[in-house]
Scaffold this motif. Structure first.
Motif, PDB file in Angstrom:
ATOM      1  N   GLU A  87       0.809  -1.252   0.074  1.00  8.23           N
ATOM      2  CA  GLU A  87       0.043  -0.150   0.066  1.00  8.23           C
ATOM      3  C   GLU A  87       0.835   1.344   0.062  1.00  8.23           C
ATOM      4  OE1 GLU A  87      -3.105   1.948  -0.851  1.00  8.23           O
ATOM      5  OE2 GLU A  87      -3.457   0.071  -0.665  1.00  8.23           O
ATOM      6  N   ARG A  88       1.869   1.161   0.763  1.00 12.41           N
ATOM      7  CA  ARG A  88       2.916   2.303   0.624  1.00 12.41           C
ATOM      8  C   ARG A  88       3.682   2.359  -0.468  1.00 12.41           C
ATOM      9  NH1 ARG A  88       3.779   0.532   6.305  1.00 12.41           N
ATOM     10  NH2 ARG A  88       5.618  -0.602   5.506  1.00 12.41           N
ATOM     11  N   LEU A  89       3.852   1.380  -0.980  1.00 11.85           N
ATOM     12  CA  LEU A  89       4.532   1.612  -2.582  1.00 11.85           C
ATOM     13  C   LEU A  89       3.707   2.049  -3.676  1.00 11.85           C
ATOM     14  CD1 LEU A  89       6.740  -1.883  -2.358  1.00 11.85           C
ATOM     15  CD2 LEU A  89       7.366   0.498  -1.997  1.00 11.85           C
ATOM     16  N   ARG A  90       2.437   1.445  -3.415  1.00 11.70           N
ATOM     17  CA  ARG A  90       1.296   2.144  -4.341  1.00 11.70           C
ATOM     18  C   ARG A  90       1.521   3.427  -4.634  1.00 11.70           C
ATOM     19  NH1 ARG A  90      -3.455   3.725  -4.678  1.00 11.70           N
ATOM     20  NH2 ARG A  90      -3.983   3.467  -2.593  1.00 11.70           N
ATOM     21  N   LEU A  91       1.439   4.170  -3.464  1.00 13.52           N
ATOM     22  CA  LEU A  91       1.297   5.722  -3.583  1.00 13.52           C
ATOM     23  C   LEU A  91       2.627   6.265  -4.228  1.00 13.52           C
ATOM     24  CD1 LEU A  91       0.251   6.208   0.478  1.00 13.52           C
ATOM     25  CD2 LEU A  91      -1.194   6.146  -1.868  1.00 13.52           C
ATOM     26  N   ARG A  92       3.536   5.462  -4.462  1.00 10.41           N
ATOM     27  CA  ARG A  92       4.865   5.997  -4.989  1.00 10.41           C
ATOM     28  C   ARG A  92       5.030   5.605  -6.658  1.00 10.41           C
ATOM     29  NH1 ARG A  92       9.719   6.710  -1.634  1.00 10.41           N
ATOM     30  NH2 ARG A  92      10.083   8.240  -3.098  1.00 10.41           N
ATOM     31  N   ILE A  93       4.575   4.279  -6.588  1.00 11.94           N
ATOM     32  CA  ILE A  93       4.719   3.843  -8.160  1.00 11.94           C
ATOM     33  C   ILE A  93       3.430   3.407  -8.773  1.00 11.94           C
ATOM     34  CG2 ILE A  93       6.920   2.832  -7.468  1.00 11.94           C
ATOM     35  CD1 ILE A  93       5.850   0.014  -7.573  1.00 11.94           C
ATOM     36  N   GLY A  94       2.335   3.594  -8.392  1.00  9.83           N
ATOM     37  CA  GLY A  94       0.994   3.443  -9.225  1.00  9.83           C
ATOM     38  C   GLY A  94       0.713   1.970  -8.843  1.00  9.83           C
ATOM     39  N   GLY A  95       0.062   1.486  -9.800  1.00  8.25           N
ATOM     40  CA  GLY A  95      -0.650   0.116  -9.964  1.00  8.25           C
ATOM     41  C   GLY A  95      -2.013  -0.079  -8.831  1.00  8.25           C
ATOM     42  N   THR A  96      -2.379  -1.274  -9.012  1.00 10.69           N
ATOM     43  CA  THR A  96      -3.305  -1.605  -8.297  1.00 10.69           C
ATOM     44  C   THR A  96      -2.933  -3.089  -7.294  1.00 10.69           C
ATOM     45  OG1 THR A  96      -4.199  -3.054 -10.009  1.00 10.69           O
ATOM     46  CG2 THR A  96      -5.144  -0.925 -10.122  1.00 10.69           C
ATOM     47  N   ILE A  97      -3.686  -3.055  -6.196  1.00  8.57           N
ATOM     48  CA  ILE A  97      -3.517  -4.233  -5.244  1.00  8.57           C
ATOM     49  C   ILE A  97      -4.496  -5.370  -5.470  1.00  8.57           C
ATOM     50  CG2 ILE A  97      -3.779  -4.704  -2.810  1.00  8.57           C
ATOM     51  CD1 ILE A  97      -1.579  -2.729  -3.032  1.00  8.57           C
ATOM     52  N   GLU A  98      -3.834  -6.414  -6.051  1.00  8.54           N
ATOM     53  CA  GLU A  98      -4.779  -7.633  -6.230  1.00  8.54           C
ATOM     54  C   GLU A  98      -4.440  -8.863  -5.266  1.00  8.54           C
ATOM     55  OE1 GLU A  98      -4.290  -9.436  -9.973  1.00  8.54           O
ATOM     56  OE2 GLU A  98      -4.185  -7.408 -11.106  1.00  8.54           O
ATOM     57  N   GLN A  99      -5.265  -9.259  -4.615  1.00  5.31           N
ATOM     58  CA  GLN A  99      -5.516 -10.321  -3.638  1.00  5.31           C
ATOM     59  C   GLN A  99      -5.799 -11.642  -4.232  1.00  5.31           C
ATOM     60  OE1 GLN A  99      -5.037 -10.008  -0.319  1.00  5.31           O
ATOM     61  NE2 GLN A  99      -4.816 -12.279  -0.234  1.00  5.31           N
ATOM     62  N   LEU A 100      -4.781 -12.468  -4.329  1.00  8.97           N
ATOM     63  CA  LEU A 100      -5.009 -13.863  -5.050  1.00  8.97           C
ATOM     64  C   LEU A 100      -5.495 -14.838  -4.056  1.00  8.97           C
ATOM     65  CD1 LEU A 100      -1.915 -13.778  -7.530  1.00  8.97           C
ATOM     66  CD2 LEU A 100      -4.126 -12.863  -7.749  1.00  8.97           C
ATOM     67  N   ARG A 101      -6.589 -15.643  -4.250  1.00  9.22           N
ATOM     68  CA  ARG A 101      -6.914 -16.429  -3.136  1.00  9.22           C
ATOM     69  C   ARG A 101      -6.080 -17.763  -2.754  1.00  9.22           C
ATOM     70  NH1 ARG A 101     -12.611 -16.028  -2.626  1.00  9.22           N
ATOM     71  NH2 ARG A 101     -13.984 -16.356  -4.104  1.00  9.22           N
ATOM     72  N   GLY A 102      -5.695 -18.289  -3.761  1.00  8.19           N
ATOM     73  CA  GLY A 102      -4.843 -19.453  -3.242  1.00  8.19           C
ATOM     74  C   GLY A 102      -5.958 -20.864  -3.543  1.00  8.19           C
ATOM     75  N   ILE A 103      -5.401 -21.848  -3.577  1.00  6.89           N
ATOM     76  CA  ILE A 103      -6.256 -23.205  -3.433  1.00  6.89           C
ATOM     77  C   ILE A 103      -6.197 -23.830  -2.361  1.00  6.89           C
ATOM     78  CG2 ILE A 103      -5.690 -23.378  -5.998  1.00  6.89           C
ATOM     79  CD1 ILE A 103      -3.709 -25.559  -5.119  1.00  6.89           C
ATOM     80  N   GLY A 104      -7.311 -24.813  -2.039  1.00  8.02           N
ATOM     81  CA  GLY A 104      -7.294 -25.508  -0.963  1.00  8.02           C
ATOM     82  C   GLY A 104      -8.403 -24.886   0.064  1.00  8.02           C
ATOM     83  N   PRO A 105      -8.624 -25.278   1.151  1.00 10.60           N
ATOM     84  CA  PRO A 105      -9.394 -24.891   2.286  1.00 10.60           C
ATOM     85  C   PRO A 105      -8.893 -23.455   2.765  1.00 10.60           C
ATOM     86  CG  PRO A 105      -8.197 -26.671   3.277  1.00 10.60           C
ATOM     87  CD  PRO A 105      -7.706 -26.419   1.656  1.00 10.60           C
ATOM     88  N   SER A 106      -9.891 -22.600   3.030  1.00  8.99           N
ATOM     89  CA  SER A 106      -9.713 -21.230   3.392  1.00  8.99           C
ATOM     90  C   SER A 106      -9.447 -21.167   4.870  1.00  8.99           C
ATOM     91  CB  SER A 106     -10.732 -20.179   3.180  1.00  8.99           C
ATOM     92  OG  SER A 106     -11.897 -20.581   3.996  1.00  8.99           O
ATOM     93  N   ALA A 107      -8.619 -20.498   5.361  1.00  6.45           N
ATOM     94  CA  ALA A 107      -8.124 -20.577   6.726  1.00  6.45           C
ATOM     95  C   ALA A 107      -9.316 -19.773   7.477  1.00  6.45           C
ATOM     96  CB  ALA A 107      -6.828 -19.538   6.823  1.00  6.45           C
ATOM     97  N   GLY A 108      -9.675 -20.316   8.431  1.00  8.34           N
ATOM     98  CA  GLY A 108     -10.755 -19.943   9.468  1.00  8.34           C
ATOM     99  C   GLY A 108     -10.769 -20.578  10.854  1.00  8.34           C
ATOM    100  N   PRO A 109     -11.654 -20.293  11.479  1.00 12.25           N
ATOM    101  CA  PRO A 109     -11.573 -20.637  12.874  1.00 12.25           C
ATOM    102  C   PRO A 109     -12.081 -22.362  12.845  1.00 12.25           C
ATOM    103  CG  PRO A 109     -13.292 -19.377  12.489  1.00 12.25           C
ATOM    104  CD  PRO A 109     -12.689 -19.250  11.410  1.00 12.25           C
TER     105      PRO A 109
END
Length: 152
Positions: free
Chosen positions: A128-150
């Motif tokens: 997020e700090r770097l985005r302010l300096r170089i632009g771009g968009t933040i992408e969250q990739l999900r991964g495979i397998g069960p999601s972490a949770g309680p």
């Protein structure tokens, strides 16, 4: 040399020169540029950087002297270690190679800062700090397998 190749080289040259020109031509109080050490503190947007930029230019805009760890036809990858945090800068000769790389990375999940033919990977707060300096968009990739949770 193709017209596209010429434009790409010109864009890369412009991206590399923009921070230097801004530093040399910048106004403000006298001596402030000379008193500061390291690369100029200018965002890519302010510098008018035309992506895709070279890995060294992207790293320089983030305050990093990059250590290249991968040189291949498909990508270049470098490691940055700064007080902001550690991160990787990866550049690609073609946009489709970047998309292929992100598709492969999606298996592992994670957060990435993505621009034209480049990706920066690191912790979300750093990105997020770097985005302010170089632009771009933040992408969250999900991964495979069960999601972490309680657990139940």
């Amino acid at each position: 040399m193709t017209n596209r190749g010429t434009r790409t080289r010109r864009a890369a040259l412009a991206a590399g020169l923009a921070p230097l020109l801004l530093a040399a031509c910048g106004g403000g109080d006298s001596g402030s540029a000379a008193a500061s050490s390291g690369p100029p503190k200018v965002s890519a947007t302010e510098a008018g950087v035309v992506a895709p930029a070279k890995i060294e230019v992207i790293a320089g805009l983030t305050g990093c002297k990059v250590k290249i760890r991968t040189e291949a036809d498909e990508l270049r990858e470098g490691v940055c270690r700064t007080k902001q945090g550690d991160y990787l800068v990866t550049t690609f000769p073609e946009e489709k190679l970047k998309r292929t790389w992100l598709d492969s990375a999606s298996v592992y999940g994670g957060t990435y800062l993505v621009g034209t033919r480049w990706v920066v990977s690191g912790k979300p707060a750093v990105l997020e700090r770097l985005r302010l300096r170089i632009g771009g968009t933040i992408e969250q990739l999900r991964g495979i397998g069960p999601s972490a949770g309680p657990s139940t």
